[in-house]
Design a protein around this motif. Sequence first.
Motif, PDB file in Angstrom:
ATOM      1  N   ALA A 316     -38.654 -39.863  21.177  1.00 35.18           N
ATOM      2  CA  ALA A 316     -37.210 -39.964  21.423  1.00 35.18           C
ATOM      3  C   ALA A 316     -36.570 -38.611  21.698  1.00 35.18           C
ATOM      4  O   ALA A 316     -35.653 -38.495  22.515  1.00 35.18           O
ATOM      5  CB  ALA A 316     -36.539 -40.633  20.223  1.00 35.18           C
ATOM      6  N   GLN A 317     -37.054 -37.582  21.019  1.00 36.99           N
ATOM      7  CA  GLN A 317     -36.424 -36.264  21.124  1.00 36.99           C
ATOM      8  C   GLN A 317     -36.960 -35.431  22.286  1.00 36.99           C
ATOM      9  O   GLN A 317     -36.359 -34.419  22.641  1.00 36.99           O
ATOM     10  CB  GLN A 317     -36.635 -35.501  19.816  1.00 36.99           C
ATOM     11  CG  GLN A 317     -35.896 -36.124  18.631  1.00 36.99           C
ATOM     12  CD  GLN A 317     -36.305 -35.501  17.308  1.00 36.99           C
ATOM     13  OE1 GLN A 317     -37.041 -34.520  17.274  1.00 36.99           O
ATOM     14  NE2 GLN A 317     -35.823 -36.087  16.219  1.00 36.99           N
ATOM     15  N   ALA A 318     -38.076 -35.863  22.860  1.00 37.75           N
ATOM     16  CA  ALA A 318     -38.642 -35.099  23.979  1.00 37.75           C
ATOM     17  C   ALA A 318     -37.719 -35.190  25.196  1.00 37.75           C
ATOM     18  O   ALA A 318     -37.154 -36.246  25.493  1.00 37.75           O
ATOM     19  CB  ALA A 318     -40.025 -35.642  24.335  1.00 37.75           C
ATOM     20  N   ASP A 319     -37.560 -34.105  25.892  1.00 39.23           N
ATOM     21  CA  ASP A 319     -36.693 -34.049  27.077  1.00 39.23           C
ATOM     22  C   ASP A 319     -37.501 -34.546  28.277  1.00 39.23           C
ATOM     23  O   ASP A 319     -38.058 -33.757  29.043  1.00 39.23           O
ATOM     24  CB  ASP A 319     -36.201 -32.627  27.298  1.00 39.23           C
ATOM     25  CG  ASP A 319     -35.163 -32.559  28.414  1.00 39.23           C
ATOM     26  OD1 ASP A 319     -34.643 -33.631  28.803  1.00 39.23           O
ATOM     27  OD2 ASP A 319     -34.893 -31.447  28.897  1.00 39.23           O
ATOM     28  N   LEU A 320     -37.558 -35.886  28.442  1.00 40.06           N
ATOM     29  CA  LEU A 320     -38.396 -36.495  29.468  1.00 40.06           C
ATOM     30  C   LEU A 320     -37.548 -37.362  30.396  1.00 40.06           C
ATOM     31  O   LEU A 320     -36.518 -37.907  29.991  1.00 40.06           O
ATOM     32  CB  LEU A 320     -39.487 -37.371  28.827  1.00 40.06           C
ATOM     33  CG  LEU A 320     -40.478 -36.670  27.882  1.00 40.06           C
ATOM     34  CD1 LEU A 320     -41.345 -37.700  27.192  1.00 40.06           C
ATOM     35  CD2 LEU A 320     -41.338 -35.680  28.647  1.00 40.06           C
ATOM     36  N   GLY A 321     -38.016 -37.504  31.626  1.00 38.26           N
ATOM     37  CA  GLY A 321     -37.401 -38.451  32.535  1.00 38.26           C
ATOM     38  C   GLY A 321     -37.797 -39.868  32.174  1.00 38.26           C
ATOM     39  O   GLY A 321     -38.661 -40.093  31.322  1.00 38.26           O
ATOM     40  N   PHE A 322     -37.176 -40.857  32.853  1.00 36.82           N
ATOM     41  CA  PHE A 322     -37.443 -42.254  32.509  1.00 36.82           C
ATOM     42  C   PHE A 322     -38.919 -42.629  32.698  1.00 36.82           C
ATOM     43  O   PHE A 322     -39.537 -43.219  31.802  1.00 36.82           O
ATOM     44  CB  PHE A 322     -36.562 -43.170  33.379  1.00 36.82           C
ATOM     45  CG  PHE A 322     -36.892 -44.620  33.227  1.00 36.82           C
ATOM     46  CD1 PHE A 322     -36.595 -45.287  32.053  1.00 36.82           C
ATOM     47  CD2 PHE A 322     -37.525 -45.310  34.259  1.00 36.82           C
ATOM     48  CE1 PHE A 322     -36.915 -46.635  31.909  1.00 36.82           C
ATOM     49  CE2 PHE A 322     -37.844 -46.648  34.115  1.00 36.82           C
ATOM     50  CZ  PHE A 322     -37.541 -47.317  32.944  1.00 36.82           C
ATOM     51  N   LEU A 323     -39.496 -42.256  33.848  1.00 37.78           N
ATOM     52  CA  LEU A 323     -40.889 -42.615  34.119  1.00 37.78           C
ATOM     53  C   LEU A 323     -41.831 -41.954  33.122  1.00 37.78           C
ATOM     54  O   LEU A 323     -42.752 -42.589  32.594  1.00 37.78           O
ATOM     55  CB  LEU A 323     -41.270 -42.219  35.545  1.00 37.78           C
ATOM     56  CG  LEU A 323     -42.693 -42.605  35.999  1.00 37.78           C
ATOM     57  CD1 LEU A 323     -42.884 -44.111  35.898  1.00 37.78           C
ATOM     58  CD2 LEU A 323     -42.946 -42.120  37.413  1.00 37.78           C
ATOM     59  N   ALA A 324     -41.600 -40.691  32.813  1.00 38.98           N
ATOM     60  CA  ALA A 324     -42.444 -39.986  31.843  1.00 38.98           C
ATOM     61  C   ALA A 324     -42.312 -40.616  30.459  1.00 38.98           C
ATOM     62  O   ALA A 324     -43.299 -40.728  29.714  1.00 38.98           O
ATOM     63  CB  ALA A 324     -42.073 -38.514  31.802  1.00 38.98           C
ATOM     64  N   LEU A 325     -41.079 -41.044  30.113  1.00 33.12           N
ATOM     65  CA  LEU A 325     -40.848 -41.681  28.817  1.00 33.12           C
ATOM     66  C   LEU A 325     -41.634 -42.989  28.711  1.00 33.12           C
ATOM     67  O   LEU A 325     -42.281 -43.255  27.687  1.00 33.12           O
ATOM     68  CB  LEU A 325     -39.355 -41.940  28.629  1.00 33.12           C
ATOM     69  CG  LEU A 325     -38.948 -42.671  27.348  1.00 33.12           C
ATOM     70  CD1 LEU A 325     -39.291 -41.839  26.124  1.00 33.12           C
ATOM     71  CD2 LEU A 325     -37.461 -43.010  27.365  1.00 33.12           C
ATOM     72  N   ILE A 326     -41.598 -43.804  29.778  1.00 33.07           N
ATOM     73  CA  ILE A 326     -42.317 -45.076  29.764  1.00 33.07           C
ATOM     74  C   ILE A 326     -43.828 -44.838  29.699  1.00 33.07           C
ATOM     75  O   ILE A 326     -44.554 -45.533  28.961  1.00 33.07           O
ATOM     76  CB  ILE A 326     -41.961 -45.913  31.013  1.00 33.07           C
ATOM     77  CG1 ILE A 326     -40.494 -46.357  30.949  1.00 33.07           C
ATOM     78  CG2 ILE A 326     -42.871 -47.124  31.130  1.00 33.07           C
ATOM     79  CD1 ILE A 326     -40.168 -47.255  29.767  1.00 33.07           C
ATOM     80  N   MET A 327     -44.312 -43.846  30.436  1.00 38.31           N
ATOM     81  CA  MET A 327     -45.748 -43.559  30.425  1.00 38.31           C
ATOM     82  C   MET A 327     -46.199 -43.069  29.048  1.00 38.31           C
ATOM     83  O   MET A 327     -47.251 -43.475  28.548  1.00 38.31           O
ATOM     84  CB  MET A 327     -46.083 -42.528  31.497  1.00 38.31           C
ATOM     85  CG  MET A 327     -45.929 -43.053  32.918  1.00 38.31           C
ATOM     86  SD  MET A 327     -46.243 -41.798  34.185  1.00 38.31           S
ATOM     87  CE  MET A 327     -47.991 -41.516  33.952  1.00 38.31           C
ATOM     88  N   ILE A 424     -45.307 -51.268  36.285  1.00 40.61           N
ATOM     89  CA  ILE A 424     -44.330 -50.180  36.090  1.00 40.61           C
ATOM     90  C   ILE A 424     -43.759 -49.729  37.435  1.00 40.61           C
ATOM     91  O   ILE A 424     -42.556 -49.485  37.567  1.00 40.61           O
ATOM     92  CB  ILE A 424     -44.996 -48.988  35.357  1.00 40.61           C
ATOM     93  CG1 ILE A 424     -45.319 -49.384  33.911  1.00 40.61           C
ATOM     94  CG2 ILE A 424     -44.091 -47.764  35.379  1.00 40.61           C
ATOM     95  CD1 ILE A 424     -46.099 -48.331  33.149  1.00 40.61           C
ATOM     96  N   ALA A 425     -44.620 -49.646  38.454  1.00 40.76           N
ATOM     97  CA  ALA A 425     -44.177 -49.174  39.771  1.00 40.76           C
ATOM     98  C   ALA A 425     -43.311 -50.206  40.496  1.00 40.76           C
ATOM     99  O   ALA A 425     -42.415 -49.849  41.259  1.00 40.76           O
ATOM    100  CB  ALA A 425     -45.387 -48.802  40.624  1.00 40.76           C
ATOM    101  N   PHE A 426     -43.598 -51.490  40.263  1.00 42.08           N
ATOM    102  CA  PHE A 426     -42.874 -52.570  40.969  1.00 42.08           C
ATOM    103  C   PHE A 426     -42.302 -53.556  39.947  1.00 42.08           C
ATOM    104  O   PHE A 426     -42.886 -54.624  39.703  1.00 42.08           O
ATOM    105  CB  PHE A 426     -43.806 -53.291  41.943  1.00 42.08           C
ATOM    106  CG  PHE A 426     -44.440 -52.382  42.965  1.00 42.08           C
ATOM    107  CD1 PHE A 426     -43.728 -51.967  44.080  1.00 42.08           C
ATOM    108  CD2 PHE A 426     -45.746 -51.927  42.795  1.00 42.08           C
ATOM    109  CE1 PHE A 426     -44.302 -51.126  45.014  1.00 42.08           C
ATOM    110  CE2 PHE A 426     -46.332 -51.091  43.733  1.00 42.08           C
ATOM    111  CZ  PHE A 426     -45.612 -50.687  44.844  1.00 42.08           C
ATOM    112  N   PRO A 427     -41.175 -53.224  39.331  1.00 41.53           N
ATOM    113  CA  PRO A 427     -40.577 -54.112  38.318  1.00 41.53           C
ATOM    114  C   PRO A 427     -40.247 -55.507  38.841  1.00 41.53           C
ATOM    115  O   PRO A 427     -40.156 -56.457  38.057  1.00 41.53           O
ATOM    116  CB  PRO A 427     -39.300 -53.367  37.908  1.00 41.53           C
ATOM    117  CG  PRO A 427     -39.538 -51.942  38.292  1.00 41.53           C
ATOM    118  CD  PRO A 427     -40.399 -51.992  39.516  1.00 41.53           C
ATOM    119  N   ALA A 428     -40.069 -55.635  40.153  1.00 41.36           N
ATOM    120  CA  ALA A 428     -39.718 -56.943  40.722  1.00 41.36           C
ATOM    121  C   ALA A 428     -40.799 -57.991  40.471  1.00 41.36           C
ATOM    122  O   ALA A 428     -40.517 -59.198  40.523  1.00 41.36           O
ATOM    123  CB  ALA A 428     -39.470 -56.808  42.220  1.00 41.36           C
TER     124      ALA A 428
END
Length: 434
Positions: A316-327, A424-428
């Motif tokens: 939670a505290q790491a300064d990550l982008g959305f994709l990096a957070l999900i990975m 993850i790449a294609f949420p649709a």
Amino acid sequence: MTPFDIGLLALALMGLLVFLGMYVPIALIACSFAGVWAIKGSALMASKMLGLAANDAISSYFFGVVPVFVLMGFVVSESGMGRDAFDVANAAFRRIRGGLGIGTIVANTIFAAITGISIASAAVFTKIAVPELRRHGYTSRFSVGLVAGSSVLGMLIPPSLLLILYGLLTEQSIGDLFLAGLGPGLLLALIFVAGTVGMAIFAPRFVGSNLSQSEEALSRTEILAKGLPITALIALVLGGIYAGFFTPVEAGAIGTAGALLIGFAKRTLNLRSLWRILVETGLVTASVCFLIIAAQMYSRMLSFSGLPSSFGALVAQADLGFLALIMLYCLVVVLFGMILDSSSIMLILVPLMLPILQPMGVDLIWFGIVTVIAIEIGLLTPPFGISVYVIKSTLNDPSIKLADIFIGAAPFAIMMLVCLAVVIAFPALTTFLL
């Protein structure tokens, strides 16, 4: 020594005991008791905590579905419907190299639409498919690995018990989650099929170098006779759930009753076989519940140590982008899957992630499917891959070691990683039916 240090030490000790050959539930229970004793300084408190964990695990609604779905799976197996689904699926792919493996995947996909739980599929298809695969020239490692891999489809293809738990935790529509799981579930089945054909062609030493074709093709009448009962049972279970006539637990009971009626009507069941089914159901349920109880105990010890919350705080505290957070989240889920059961992972990690994801406007339906796929990968990885242990206990063959099942399941775990990356790449893929 801090509780965090004790948790890390207990984690390392559990892994060491398992690799030394100790039965996993015993290792989990022993480490849990010692860990809580060390953290709280009281053996009495540790014993009471373990007793409460055992009671809560078995009395929980989520775990209460295990015996009814295992019973239905064994009735389907004993009545011949599981084998009929296997025969029909195999007949459709008999001319393809690796066709019997494809038939197993398709049959497991069909069976997943009845059971909704991976361990039931693993238990049933270990008895149905593994002997047939080995008889037709497939290696022991590939046979058990294929069953372990394809059994995880039960958690994606509706009705899925893990999606029900996620819906309760996040207050999302269970019906929407079921629809969202259908696309990724079928995609994973297709990836398994493509991977099986590829391995049969390019890795014959792993799959089997002298694969024989299955028996002669079935006639249309035979296909209808074998396919209609299992289709009717799927319609009964899924139709009742979607129409709101009964809950998933009730669906398991009603599905069992329907399977019994079909079995007696086909005269493939009798009182002697019914008694054998009840005994086998009791043995498998006891074995699985023992694993679940031990995992719940270990999960509570880890919670006392603060280990999961510390890991969650780091994410939670790491300064990550959305994709990096999900990975990173998926990596943590897969790592947790090596030591904990599915529901414990979800109960620990999902509440930690929700406050982070909700302000970001993340689709929680999509996030649920990502979570389930990542959790299921952990079910195939050592040291605590529960599907692998279910197969080992059901198989009862000393010639097939636990390591053989893990090695056989490894390619399918890699294929699941590919499916996870695509979702993850294609949420649709998860929302197009909603």
